[in-house]
Structure formats: structure tokens, C-alpha cells
Scaffold this active site. Structure first.
Site, PDB file in Angstrom:
ATOM      1  N   LYS A   6      -3.854 -10.836  -6.510  1.00 11.91           N
ATOM      2  CA  LYS A   6      -5.142 -11.176  -5.891  1.00 11.91           C
ATOM      3  C   LYS A   6      -6.257 -10.242  -6.354  1.00 11.91           C
ATOM      4  O   LYS A   6      -6.006  -9.095  -6.721  1.00 11.91           O
ATOM      5  CB  LYS A   6      -5.024 -11.178  -4.364  1.00 11.91           C
ATOM      6  CG  LYS A   6      -5.009  -9.813  -3.734  1.00 11.91           C
ATOM      7  CD  LYS A   6      -5.269  -9.862  -2.226  1.00 11.91           C
ATOM      8  CE  LYS A   6      -5.243  -8.418  -1.727  1.00 11.91           C
ATOM      9  NZ  LYS A   6      -5.527  -8.186  -0.358  1.00 11.91           N
ATOM     10  N   LYS A  10     -10.609  -4.935  -4.499  1.00  9.38           N
ATOM     11  CA  LYS A  10     -11.568  -3.880  -4.868  1.00  9.38           C
ATOM     12  C   LYS A  10     -10.850  -2.589  -5.215  1.00  9.38           C
ATOM     13  O   LYS A  10     -11.434  -1.695  -5.812  1.00  9.38           O
ATOM     14  CB  LYS A  10     -12.597  -3.666  -3.759  1.00  9.38           C
ATOM     15  CG  LYS A  10     -12.036  -3.379  -2.396  1.00  9.38           C
ATOM     16  CD  LYS A  10     -13.092  -3.592  -1.305  1.00  9.38           C
ATOM     17  CE  LYS A  10     -12.415  -3.803   0.035  1.00  9.38           C
ATOM     18  NZ  LYS A  10     -13.136  -4.622   0.962  1.00  9.38           N
ATOM     19  N   LYS A  27       0.823  -1.214   0.000  1.00 13.63           N
ATOM     20  CA  LYS A  27       0.000   0.000   0.000  1.00 13.63           C
ATOM     21  C   LYS A  27       0.851   1.256   0.000  1.00 13.63           C
ATOM     22  O   LYS A  27       0.506   2.243  -0.645  1.00 13.63           O
ATOM     23  CB  LYS A  27      -0.958   0.009   1.192  1.00 13.63           C
ATOM     24  CG  LYS A  27      -2.079  -1.003   1.027  1.00 13.63           C
ATOM     25  CD  LYS A  27      -3.223  -0.756   1.976  1.00 13.63           C
ATOM     26  CE  LYS A  27      -4.378  -1.704   1.662  1.00 13.63           C
ATOM     27  NZ  LYS A  27      -5.456  -1.618   2.632  1.00 13.63           N
TER      28      LYS A  27
END
Ligand code: TYM
Length: 332
Positions: free
Chosen positions: A197, A200, A114
Site C-alpha cells: 500500500k 507515507k 510495524k
């Protein structure tokens, strides 16, 4: 209730839930409800570690709660609540920040992924200490098991480490929990890049299926799913796109990968993809109807999360009181 083993898990209201969230975690949560004393939380405090519009956070929080219930979590059996309603999470999180090390938090892959996408001057400190808050979530309820997808395994290892570290330093206080990661569905991959993966936050909406996607969107996304040029429905690592589709089919239908492969012998990908889309929509349709119904009944949702917060708070406070006493805070 009292003698049952305890389960804790949560999802971030960072957007609509995906098929990955559902097959990796939520579907397992439903199965565990009868046997365990379950706490299922909407972790809104985790969701603010990346900038979030207040009105979106409010909407997403209720949507995630509605998704839980619509997927089969029964508020009569399980405790459903919103993280920010139980302040003990933030309080134990702070204690654990002082017990964890910069080095170990720097090694968390979710943080590395992130923060990599952000400019170094704009990485929120909350993103760095995110895992200690997650550890607090779990330890407050003395959870035995934590049902999550594969991507949370490292956070679960940190949870075990910090629980053991606290117990060693201040005497036995926390249950050291185990991760519960089922084999199929544990890692649902992107439909556009089967090496990463399904998420969203992917910029390409064809990469993920949302629980609330329309029948057409689901058909279209599976039709476009990236596969390979081998043209044979077979379950192996050289065909990660097909393998992912088989995993999705298998987790929903309960059929083994062998059965699915034999059903599609001699058939091409087009038919297989169409069938996967139908199986997925068949599973999601009743859930979507319930989600719509629940979101029109906000009073009912409010009743559920208020009652849940009360039950959760009672348990969480009890653990926090013990912790505060052991570390030397003077009781009020
Ligand atoms: P989150 O919100 O990213 O995801 C919620 C759950 O869905 C699983 N999951 C997947 N499983 C399979 N395939 C995928 N593609 C996929 N994507 C997501 C995740 O493993 C997770 O189980 N840190 C957590 C939230 C959290 C939590 C907790 C979980 C906060 N506190 C305490 C358990 C216990 C997270 O970001 O999950």
C-alpha cells in the site's frame, strides 16, 4: 443533529497526508457530512506510538487539521478536534485494555508490520495497545459508521468485538459500528511496488504522492510509476501497477474503469501516466492553495479545534460516565 446517524474517523499526524489517505478516506468523509453527524479527529495520541520529534508532531497536527478543512470538511457541519484535547479517549482506552486479550492484539497485522521493523527490545507497548485506543475513539461517540481505507478493516472488527464483549458483560452500552470502505480508492498502492500500500513511511519518496507535492513532483512520480511490459491499459490483477493508476484516475474523475480503459485503447502508458498526473494535480491544486492559506491563519485553526474539543468532550464524557458506572467505579 440529534437524530442523524453518527460517523467517527481520524488520521495520524505522523507526516504529510498522502493520496492514499485522501482517496481511501478523506474524500469519502467530505461526502458524508450532510447526511451524518460527523466527528473527525486528528489522532495525535496514536502518532506517539512510534518516536516522534515534538516540534514535528505540533506542526503535523495543525497540518492535518488544515488538510481536512482544505479538502472540504466544513467545521460548521462536522466536529473537528484533536484527540489529546479530550482525555476521555485515554480513559476509555485504559478500560478497554483490560477487556482485550494479548492474543487478539498480537494478531493485528498493523502491529505485526510495524513491530517487525523494530528491534524486539524497542517495540513500544503503546504500539501494541494502539488498537484499543482506536476502539475507544470510535465507541465514545456511539458511531454508526467509520469511513476508513481497507488497511483499517481488522481494527474495525476488533472494535465490533470489544463493543459486543462490553455489552455482554456489563449490559447494553455501546453501539456496534460498521466500517465504511468504498470499493475504488480503498487501497491505493505504492507507485514503486503495486503489491504494497501507498504509505507515507515508505523510504522511497517516489512510492507516494503527498497532497502538498508540487506539479513537477507529481508528474515525475507518475512517470516513474512501476507498470509492466504488456503495454496495454487494461484493468486486471496481472497488471497491478496499471490497475492502481486506473483506480486513482477513476476515484478522482468519477469515470468507471471501463470508460478509462476504452479511452486509452491503442495508446501507450506514457500518455496515460501524464494524464493521471494532470487529473491528480487538478484535484490537489485548489486544496494546496487552501492549505497554505489556513496554515497562515493559525488563529482560525485554533478557534476550530477549541470549539471542536468542547463539542466532542460533551459527548465523550457522557459515554465515559456510563462506562465507569457500569464497571463499578464510584461516581465522584
Ligand atoms: P492512518 O493515519 O494510517 O490513515 C488515515 C486513513 O487513510 C487510510 N489510508 C489509505 N486508504 C487507501 N489507500 C492507502 N494507501 C491508505 N493509506 C491510509 C486509512 O485506512 C485511514 O482511514 N488507525 C488509524 C487512525 C485512527 C482511526 C481511529 C481511524 C485512529 N483512531 C478511529 C478511524 C477511527 C490509522 O492509522 O490511519
Amino acid at each position: 443533529m440529534g437524530d442523524k446517524k453518527v460517523i467517527f474517523s481520524g488520521m495520524q499526524p505522523s507526516g504529510a497526508l498522502t493520496l492514499g489517505n485522501y482517496l481511501g478516506a478523506l474524500k469519502n468523509w467530505v461526502k458524508l457530512q450532510d447526511e451524518y453527524d460527523c466527528y473527525y479527529c486528528v489522532v495525535d495520541m496514536h502518532a506517539i506510538t512510534v518516536p516522534k520529534e515534538p516540534k514535528d508532531l505540533r506542526r503535523n497536527t495543525l497540518e492535518v487539521l488544515a488538510n481536512y478543512i482544505a479538502s472540504g470538511i466544513d467545521p460548521e457541519k462536522s466536529t473537528l478536534f484533536i484527540q489529546s484535547h479530550v482525555s476521555a479517549h485515554a480513559e476509555l482506552g485504559w478500560v478497554l485494555n483490560s477487556l482485550s486479550y494479548y492474543g487478539e492484539l498480537s494478531r493485528m497485522t498493523q502491529f505485526k508490520d510495524k513491530s517487525k521493523r523494530l528491534d524486539s527490545n524497542s517495540i513500544p507497548a503503546g504500539l501494541f495497545v494502539y488498537p484499543t485506543l482506536m476502539v475507544a475513539d470510535i465507541l465514545l461517540y456511539q458511531a454508526d459508521l467509520v469511513p476508513v481505507g481497507e488497511d483499517q478493516r481488522q481494527h474495525l472488527e476488533l472494535t465490533r468485538d470489544l463493543a459486543a464483549r462490553f455489552n455482554n458483560r456489563f449490559s447494553e452500552t455501546f453501539k456496534v459500528p460498521d466500517a465504511y470502505i468504498s470499493s475504488e480508492g480503498a487501497k491505493i498502492m505504492s507507485l514503486q511496488d503495486p503489491q504494497s500500500k501507498m504509505s507515507k513511511s515508505d523510504s522511497n519518496e517516489n512510492a507516494y504522492i503527498l497532497l502538498v507535492d508540487s506539479h513537477d513532483a507529481i508528474r515525475r512520480k507518475f512517470k516513474r510509476a512501476v507498470t509492466d511490459s504488456m503495454g496495454v491499459v487494461s484493468y486486471n490483477d496481472e497488471q497491478p501497477g496499471v490497475k492502481n493508476l486506473i483506480n486513482i484516475y477513476s476515484k478522482i474523475s468519477g469515470k468507471t474503469s471501463e470508460t478509462i480503459v476504452s479511452e486509452y485503447e491503442g495508446k501507450g502508458y506514457a500518455q496515460f501516466k501524464d494524464d493521471v498526473a494532470e487529473v491528480v494535480f487538478g484535484e490537489l491544486k485548489p486544496i494546496q492553495e487552501k492549505i497554505n492559506y489556513l496554515l497562515k491563519n493559525k488563529d482560525y485553526l485554533e478557534k476550530i479545534y477549541l470549539l471542536g474539543a468542547e463539542k466532542a468532550e460533551y459527548v465523550a464524557r457522557k459515554t465515559l460516565r456510563k462506562v465507569y458506572k457500569k464497571i463499578g467505579f464510584i461516581p465522584r
